[in-house]
Write a protein that holds these residues in place. Structure first.
Motif, PDB file in Angstrom:
ATOM      1  N   LEU A   7      11.618 135.341  56.571  1.00  0.00           N
ATOM      2  CA  LEU A   7      12.553 136.473  56.580  1.00  0.00           C
ATOM      3  C   LEU A   7      13.487 136.479  57.612  1.00  0.00           C
ATOM      4  N   ALA A   8      14.096 137.445  57.835  1.00  0.00           N
ATOM      5  CA  ALA A   8      15.560 136.899  57.715  1.00  0.00           C
ATOM      6  C   ALA A   8      15.750 138.376  58.728  1.00  0.00           C
ATOM      7  N   GLY A   9      17.564 137.996  59.817  1.00  0.00           N
ATOM      8  CA  GLY A   9      17.893 139.291  60.513  1.00  0.00           C
ATOM      9  C   GLY A   9      17.018 139.407  61.351  1.00  0.00           C
ATOM     10  N   GLU A  10      17.173 141.126  61.444  1.00  0.00           N
ATOM     11  CA  GLU A  10      16.710 141.728  63.150  1.00  0.00           C
ATOM     12  C   GLU A  10      14.804 142.332  62.367  1.00  0.00           C
ATOM     13  N   VAL A  11      14.119 141.811  63.016  1.00  0.00           N
ATOM     14  CA  VAL A  11      12.426 140.910  63.043  1.00  0.00           C
ATOM     15  C   VAL A  11      11.911 142.725  63.778  1.00  0.00           C
ATOM     16  N   LEU A  12      10.464 143.085  62.961  1.00  0.00           N
ATOM     17  CA  LEU A  12      10.036 143.925  63.988  1.00  0.00           C
ATOM     18  C   LEU A  12       8.965 143.159  64.528  1.00  0.00           C
ATOM     19  N   GLU A  13       8.076 142.749  64.917  1.00  0.00           N
ATOM     20  CA  GLU A  13       6.901 142.207  64.643  1.00  0.00           C
ATOM     21  C   GLU A  13       5.334 142.676  66.009  1.00  0.00           C
ATOM     22  N   ILE A  14       5.105 143.391  64.756  1.00  0.00           N
ATOM     23  CA  ILE A  14       3.663 144.356  66.268  1.00  0.00           C
ATOM     24  C   ILE A  14       2.577 143.832  66.743  1.00  0.00           C
ATOM     25  N   GLY A  15       1.733 144.561  67.659  1.00  0.00           N
ATOM     26  CA  GLY A  15       0.577 143.412  67.528  1.00  0.00           C
ATOM     27  C   GLY A  15       1.475 142.013  67.997  1.00  0.00           C
ATOM     28  N   VAL A  73      16.451 134.294  61.836  1.00  0.00           N
ATOM     29  CA  VAL A  73      15.878 135.452  62.604  1.00  0.00           C
ATOM     30  C   VAL A  73      16.829 135.348  63.457  1.00  0.00           C
ATOM     31  N   VAL A  74      17.546 136.547  63.309  1.00  0.00           N
ATOM     32  CA  VAL A  74      18.571 137.033  64.893  1.00  0.00           C
ATOM     33  C   VAL A  74      17.560 136.999  65.805  1.00  0.00           C
ATOM     34  N   ALA A 110       9.566 129.784  75.873  1.00  0.00           N
ATOM     35  CA  ALA A 110      10.583 129.416  76.974  1.00  0.00           C
ATOM     36  C   ALA A 110      11.678 128.394  75.430  1.00  0.00           C
ATOM     37  N   THR A 111      10.648 128.388  74.514  1.00  0.00           N
ATOM     38  CA  THR A 111      10.531 127.142  73.985  1.00  0.00           C
ATOM     39  C   THR A 111      10.864 127.542  72.409  1.00  0.00           C
ATOM     40  N   ALA A 112      11.433 129.011  72.230  1.00  0.00           N
ATOM     41  CA  ALA A 112      11.739 129.379  70.918  1.00  0.00           C
ATOM     42  C   ALA A 112      13.470 129.415  70.358  1.00  0.00           C
ATOM     43  N   SER A 113      13.739 129.518  69.304  1.00  0.00           N
ATOM     44  CA  SER A 113      15.197 129.449  69.531  1.00  0.00           C
ATOM     45  C   SER A 113      15.728 130.584  68.740  1.00  0.00           C
ATOM     46  N   VAL A 114      14.657 131.392  68.435  1.00  0.00           N
ATOM     47  CA  VAL A 114      14.872 132.771  67.721  1.00  0.00           C
ATOM     48  C   VAL A 114      14.678 134.357  69.381  1.00  0.00           C
ATOM     49  N   ALA A 115      15.392 135.000  69.642  1.00  0.00           N
ATOM     50  CA  ALA A 115      15.302 136.165  70.507  1.00  0.00           C
ATOM     51  C   ALA A 115      14.296 136.974  70.743  1.00  0.00           C
ATOM     52  N   VAL A 116      13.611 136.590  71.781  1.00  0.00           N
ATOM     53  CA  VAL A 116      12.133 137.644  71.665  1.00  0.00           C
ATOM     54  C   VAL A 116      12.306 138.469  72.327  1.00  0.00           C
ATOM     55  N   GLN A 117      12.093 140.038  71.850  1.00  0.00           N
ATOM     56  CA  GLN A 117      11.794 140.832  73.904  1.00  0.00           C
ATOM     57  C   GLN A 117      11.262 142.201  73.339  1.00  0.00           C
ATOM     58  N   ARG A 118      10.400 142.153  74.291  1.00  0.00           N
ATOM     59  CA  ARG A 118       8.967 142.666  74.434  1.00  0.00           C
ATOM     60  C   ARG A 118      10.149 144.196  74.850  1.00  0.00           C
ATOM     61  N   ASP A 156      15.243 152.640  60.378  1.00  0.00           N
ATOM     62  CA  ASP A 156      16.962 152.155  59.351  1.00  0.00           C
ATOM     63  C   ASP A 156      16.770 151.292  60.788  1.00  0.00           C
ATOM     64  N   THR A 157      16.168 150.743  61.984  1.00  0.00           N
ATOM     65  CA  THR A 157      16.052 149.568  62.408  1.00  0.00           C
ATOM     66  C   THR A 157      16.277 148.687  61.941  1.00  0.00           C
ATOM     67  N   PHE A 158      15.405 148.243  61.202  1.00  0.00           N
ATOM     68  CA  PHE A 158      14.865 146.476  60.959  1.00  0.00           C
ATOM     69  C   PHE A 158      15.634 145.754  59.706  1.00  0.00           C
ATOM     70  N   ASP A 159      15.891 144.618  59.404  1.00  0.00           N
ATOM     71  CA  ASP A 159      15.740 144.561  58.571  1.00  0.00           C
ATOM     72  C   ASP A 159      13.914 143.754  57.987  1.00  0.00           C
ATOM     73  N   ALA A 160      13.407 143.833  58.153  1.00  0.00           N
ATOM     74  CA  ALA A 160      12.263 142.746  57.913  1.00  0.00           C
ATOM     75  C   ALA A 160      10.806 143.015  59.431  1.00  0.00           C
ATOM     76  N   ALA A 161      10.029 143.273  58.572  1.00  0.00           N
ATOM     77  CA  ALA A 161       8.806 143.611  60.133  1.00  0.00           C
ATOM     78  C   ALA A 161       8.059 142.412  59.313  1.00  0.00           C
ATOM     79  N   LEU A 162       6.478 142.161  60.587  1.00  0.00           N
ATOM     80  CA  LEU A 162       5.840 141.221  60.506  1.00  0.00           C
ATOM     81  C   LEU A 162       4.485 141.878  61.069  1.00  0.00           C
ATOM     82  N   SER A 163       3.437 141.081  60.866  1.00  0.00           N
ATOM     83  CA  SER A 163       2.224 141.699  61.189  1.00  0.00           C
ATOM     84  C   SER A 163       1.046 140.805  60.661  1.00  0.00           C
TER      85      SER A 163
END
Ligand SMILES: C[S@@+](CC[C@H](N)C(=O)[O-])C[C@H]1O[C@@H](n2cnc3c(N)ncnc32)[C@H](O)[C@@H]1O
Length: 207
Positions: free
Chosen positions: A36-44, A58-59, A79-87, A100-107
């Protein structure tokens, strides 16, 4: 007797947070998040069990998760993540992002629970840039007819006790139906789990 709403909102996220944090599942998460790399969407997003496995490339992660408790349980990991995560959203079936917003997604273990998984996958494809990759691991319809029969028998009970979790969704067909091209797909039963629950689809699909 616990009311259904309380069970789904207060109990299921806590069970999931423990049950999907075994050594075996952590190894699966590590494999699925690799690349995974870049701007990532995680659903669920759940309780953030994938957070320790996000690669350094992952940016930023936009997390879509309806459960407030799941998000709270993710607190320490965040709190200990090295990657910025926003709900960034509450419902995978209707994503609040431009095309076309994301480079990758995760489910991971999510398409079983989203009521209209086909709609969610169409949405994920819409917000991925062309050629963007969806990394996934899901449980679903077993390859063996006998196991599949049991999945169909047990599915109504599973849906009630596990917050709407379906046992027998054909994940590969759902991906193809949403317009994804599956570029890697591994099928296996999760070790140490009943086969009705652990028929995995693990891989990568291209938008
Ligand atoms: C079995 S849990 C898996 C959580 C997490 N993906 C993991 O691997 O630990 C299923 C998740 O899907 C979420 N979910 C349910 N309906 C959803 C929807 N419409 N959109 C996005 N997520 C949803 C649930 O709240 C829950 O966190």
């Amino acid at each position: 007797m616990v009311a259904v709403g309380v069970w789904v909102e207060q109990v299921v996220p806590r069970i999931t947070n423990k049950a999907l944090d075994t050594e075996v599942v952590r190894a699966v998460r590590e494999r699925v998040c690799a690349g995974l790399a870049g701007e990532v969407l995680e659903i669920g997003f759940g309780s953030g069990l994938n957070v320790p496995h996000y690669p350094a490339a992952v940016v930023r992660v936009a997390a879509v998760e309806p459960s407030d408790l799941g998000w709270r349980l993710a607190g320490e990991r965040l709190a200990t993540a090295s990657v910025a995560v926003q709900r960034s959203g509450l419902d995978g079936q209707s994503l609040p992002f431009a095309d076309d917003t994301f480079d990758a997604a995760l489910s991971t273990f999510t398409l079983c629970t989203i009521p209209d998984a086909a709609a969610a996958l169409r949405e994920v494809r819409r917000v991925l840039r062309p050629g963007g990759l969806l990394h996934f691991v899901e449980h679903g319809r077993a390859p063996d007819a006998g196991v599949h029969r049991w999945q169909r028998r047990l599915e109504p009970v599973q849906k009630r006790i596990a917050g709407g979790c379906h046992l027998a969704r054909p994940i590969d067909e759902l991906l193809a139906g949403a317009g994804f091209t599956i570029t890697r797909l591994d099928r296996a039963y999760l070790p140490k789990e009943p086969r009705v629950l652990g028929a995995l689809y693990e891989g990568v699909a291209t938008a």
